[in-house]
Enzyme design. Structure first.
Site, PDB file in Angstrom:
ATOM      1  N   ASP A 171       0.791  -1.229   0.000  1.00  0.00           N
ATOM      2  CA  ASP A 171       0.000   0.000   0.000  1.00  0.00           C
ATOM      3  C   ASP A 171       0.819   1.272   0.000  1.00  0.00           C
ATOM      4  O   ASP A 171       0.293   2.344  -0.289  1.00  0.00           O
ATOM      5  CB  ASP A 171      -0.834   0.041   1.293  1.00  0.00           C
ATOM      6  CG  ASP A 171      -2.134  -0.700   1.150  1.00  0.00           C
ATOM      7  OD1 ASP A 171      -2.635  -0.797   0.032  1.00  0.00           O
ATOM      8  OD2 ASP A 171      -2.658  -1.167   2.186  1.00  0.00           O
TER       9      ASP A 171
HETATM   10  C1  GLC Z   1      -1.754  -3.791   5.447  1.00  0.00           C
HETATM   11  C2  GLC Z   1      -2.999  -3.765   4.593  1.00  0.00           C
HETATM   12  C3  GLC Z   1      -2.833  -4.687   3.396  1.00  0.00           C
HETATM   13  C4  GLC Z   1      -1.569  -4.381   2.662  1.00  0.00           C
HETATM   14  C5  GLC Z   1      -0.368  -4.440   3.584  1.00  0.00           C
HETATM   15  C6  GLC Z   1       0.922  -4.055   2.914  1.00  0.00           C
HETATM   16  O1  GLC Z   1      -1.622  -5.033   6.043  1.00  0.00           O
HETATM   17  O2  GLC Z   1      -4.124  -4.167   5.318  1.00  0.00           O
HETATM   18  O3  GLC Z   1      -3.936  -4.565   2.550  1.00  0.00           O
HETATM   19  O4  GLC Z   1      -1.429  -5.327   1.623  1.00  0.00           O
HETATM   20  O5  GLC Z   1      -0.598  -3.548   4.664  1.00  0.00           O
HETATM   21  O6  GLC Z   1       0.976  -2.715   2.563  1.00  0.00           O
END
Ligand code: GLC
Length: 805
Positions: free
Chosen positions: A494
């Site tokens: 993210d």
């Molecule tokens: C958090 C989010 C997930 C994402 C991860 C890596 O766990 O909930 O959706 O893939 O971060 O950024």
């Protein structure tokens, strides 16, 4: 240093020292009604949606010693005065003779001894009920009679959990409480914000006469709240004030005189905290659950739910920590993630717009399929209904209103407002469901796409199969300069938010994996034209990944909008990212040579004693061109932290390459149960996986946070059961393909699958990691390694022999 121990017999973890580094929690109930309770009795309870219907006020950011949501006071009458303490330790913090918090399956039991009084409180939500039960037993373990009062207390929040914190006039103006007194001295305290007076009330009651009550926090604490939760001044008086709050900070406190308890004598009081439309609709249930037998029976039903849930897959391996995780704690965590997504925990506060994530929930579904396929299917339906007509998906949605949003991508005007991966996870989830259940009819079910007309009516329905087809079709079209998928606002990671035009190698591989599933499904459905088209798409993307994505020793992670690589030796920070190394194996895109090199690079550069690090080296300052990842210090979260979710992907990749020793080593090094004796650096619960552990570049290397709600749970379960132990559901049966440490002699798995039980014993006499030599089912040899779906309700003995020849 340890704060407790595993009691495998009773399927519990027992905390024996309440001063844990952070609160350790347990989940109660489901998203429909439930929440969590911490190991000192505090609770956060909601109905249906933590954002809009929250019941108790639990503020995790306040110090651990503070009252949070609920507590219980025991008051001993001594001469003309009182001795007051909480059997939960918090908030009075008295010296205790014994303290145990039994973290059980769907219940927490706190047993403590203070000042000659033993208290055992079992906290649980009866299956299907909308009430929290606290079943309190108080025993006089001193040598002389003692008069005991019992005062359970709840503090309410405004149901709109965020508003509670944004307006300190409007909220208290609306909050009201009333008492309903019954002839026998029993009382029901009712609480609501004014607007819900006639439609939705909270209630708190017990099965023992209460001589007085309090509903206003100010009155309870006393002296304009210069009295404290540790020493509420009202409890220095014989009785509470019987005040029915017309506004303010509402609580519910009931004063019960238990009378004189003789040495050895026990009294039992049962409290209920629940929600109903009205007092009238609540009363029948309230009266039923005042009966001890009803409560006992409900507790039995809860145990039966978990017996059944866990019975679908039980293992016996040479590793005790692996067994306790796979048999108890890991599948339990998976049930929590399926219910709560990333929505409500000690760290995910359920405020604002976080809600259920399409990507997250799709992955959560993967591990609960053997146990609760019906619940998984219901969730899949929701996930598919937030998919858009173009095949991409809304990033997250509210499970009650089904209103979706683009999530954090909206924070940046200049970036795309979709995520490149969300819709692809759904393909993995649906096909996993089909393989587990054989329920191919689901593919024909009509579900609407997300877009609605002005009246809120969906614009277009499509079959489940059509949803899957549109998902892969979106990514097929949505490609950039190298023909690789555009990154959107982000992919799974993210925090890497690159300008429009950037491409993601992770999404490319995830698409590859999804295409493999689509090829298999199309073949299964006899649609050879579709299978052929997907095969061509697969070959095309494989070519692009290998033509452009190889950096020499590992795969590149992204191409930026200007065509420059990220996750490449040409970068100074973020030279290598783990996700794409693992996924290039999961997709089958990596050639054998590159697969080995990529995973060797992971081992050399990213592995650490606390787990595999996400990327290295960390970014050393904020860079708006890279986005969120550069907001963390090096070693934290996605910036070179051990983002645990990725570790099982590497385990699966290693197992796919046949490296059973490495796969297990990676499994073992992050098994929280194995940290129990040195928990001081890790700090979180030793019975669940956390989302993140600080990485090598951080001074607090090894410190975990964000326990419980993480994709690590379902992927670790999948990695262990399907890839290390190698019991893989397929359309036609269970494929047995273990990849274990060489030194294991044998292991056993009892697996329920499509209505039959497979009692599988795997023998490893010549000490190999993988390679099935012989399989027999009920004494008959099976060609290959696929044990058919017997679907006959019987137990089948499956003997597996590993070793060449
Ligand atoms: C958090 C989010 C997930 C994402 C991860 C890596 O766990 O909930 O959706 O893939 O971060 O950024």
């Amino acid at each position: 240093m340890q704060y407790g121990y595993f009691d495998d017999q009773n399927r519990e973890y027992v905390v024996t020292d309440p001063r844990t580094p952070v609160k350790w929690i347990n989940y109660l109930g489901t998203l429909a009604f439930g929440g969590f309770v911490d190991h000192t009795g505090g609770s956060l309870i909601c109905k249906g949606d933590p954002g809009h219907n929250r019941i108790t006020k639990y503020i995790p950011q306040m110090p651990s010693s503070d009252f949070k949501g609920e507590t219980l006071y025991v008051r001993l009458r001594q001469g003309t005065g009182f001795r007051l303490f909480s059997p939960y330790f918090v908030p009075t913090l008295d010296p205790y003779d014994l303290y145990q918090c039994h973290v059980g399956l769907g219940y927490t039991r706190i047993i403590s001894e203070f000042h000659g009084i033993r208290t055992a409180v079992t906290i649980f939500i009866p299956p299907g009920e909308e009430r929290v039960i606290r079943d309190i037993r108080v025993t006089n373990i001193s040598g002389s009679p003692v008069e005991v009062d019992l005062v359970p207390v709840v503090e309410y929040t405004h149901p709109d959990a965020l508003k509670q914190f944004t307006n300190a006039d409007w909220v208290p103006q609306t909050m009201q409480s009333r008492v309903f007194g019954e002839e026998n001295g029993l009382k029901v305290l009712i609480q609501y914000p004014f607007m819900f007076r006639d439609t939705r009330i909270n209630y708190f009651t017990s099965n023992h006469p209460a001589s007085s009550f309090e509903t206003d926090r100010r009155h309870f604490l006393g002296e304009n709240e210069y009295g404290t939760w540790a020493h509420p001044l009202s409890l220095e008086q014989p009785e509470l004030s019987d005040y029915e709050a017309l506004r303010g900070d509402n609580i519910a406190a009931l004063l019960h005189h238990l009378g004189a308890l003789l040495p050895g004598e026990t009294r039992r009081v049962i409290t209920q905290l629940g929600q109903a439309q009205s007092l009238e609709t609540a009363l029948p249930g309230v009266r039923r659950f005042r009966q001890e037998e009803v409560v006992d029976q409900a507790f039995g039903n809860l145990a039966r739910f978990w017996d059944d849930y866990l019975s679908r897959l039980q293992v016996q391996t040479p590793d005790a920590d692996m067994d306790r995780m796979l048999n108890i704690h890991n599948p339990r965590q998976c049930y929590a993630t399926m219910n709560w997504s990333r929505y409500l925990s000690l760290y995910q506060l359920g405020l604002g717009s976080r809600e259920l994530g399409v990507r997250d929930s799709s992955q959560d579904v993967l591990a609960v399929l053997p146990a609760v396929p019906g619940e998984a299917k219901a969730l899949l339906r929701k996930l598919l209904q937030v998919q858009k007509r173009d095949g991409s998906a809304m990033h997250q949605f509210n499970p009650l209103t089904m209103v979706g949003s683009e999530g954090d991508s909206l924070e940046r005007e200049d970036r795309p407002h979709y995520y490149s991966d969300d819709h692809l996870w759904t393909v993995l989830a649906v096909t996993a469901y089909l393989k587990e259940t054989g329920d191919l009819a689901f593919l024909d079910e009509l579900l609407s796409y997300y877009e609605k007309d002005r009246a809120g009516q969906p614009l277009e329905p499509g079959t489940v199969l059509d949803h899957l087809k549109r998902a892969v079709a979106f990514t097929r079209r949505d490609v950039g300069a190298h023909g690789l998928p555009l990154a959107g606002f982000a992919d799974w990671n993210d925090t890497v938010n690159l300008p429009r035009g950037a491409e993601s190698l992770l999404t490319a591989n995830l698409y590859g994996r999804a295409l493999l599933e689509m090829i298999e499904l199309a073949e299964r459905l006899g649609d050879s034209a579709a299978a052929q088209a997907y095969r061509a798409d697969y070959a095309e993307m494989k070519q692009r990944v290998n033509d452009h994505g190889w950096d020499g020793e590992w795969y590149i992670r992204y191409f930026d909008a200007d065509g420059s690589p990220l996750g490449s030796r040409t970068n100074t920070a973020g030279r290598i990212y783990v996700e794409v190394q693992a996924w290039s194996v999961l997709s089958g895109f990596a050639t054998p040579e590159r697969a080995h090199m990529a995973l060797d690079s992971v081992r050399r550069i990213l592995n650490s004693r606390h787990g595999i690090i996400l990327s290295a080296p960390g970014y050393k300052g904020y860079d708006p061109a890279r986005g969120g990842v550069t907001t963390y210090p090096p070693g934290a979260k996605e910036n070179g932290g051990i983002f645990l979710h990725t570790n099982p992907w590497v385990i699966i990749a290693e197992a796919m390459l046949g490296n059973g020793d490495r796969a297990f080593e990676y499994y073992n090094q992050i098994n929280p149960a194995g940290r129990n004796n040195r928990i001081e650096e890790f700090e979180c619960e030793p019975y669940v996986y956390p989302q993140n552990i600080l990485g090598r570049e951080h001074p607090q290397f090894g410190l975990a946070r964000n326990s419980w709600l993480t994709g690590t749970a379902s992927w670790m379960y999948t990695a262990a059961t399907q890839h290390i132990l190698g019991i893989q559901p397929t359309y036609d049966g269970l494929r047995i393909a273990p990849c274990i440490p060489k030194d294991w002699d044998r292991f056993q798995v009892a697996r329920a699958f499509r209505g039959a039980i497979y009692a599988i014993t795997v023998e490893n006499p010549v000490h190999v990691c993988h390679g099935v030599r012989l399989i027999s089912a009920d004494g008959r040899t099976i060609a290959g390694n696929l044990v058919p779906a017997f679907a006959d309700g019987q137990v089948h003995q499956v003997e597996v022999l590993l070793g060449g020849g």
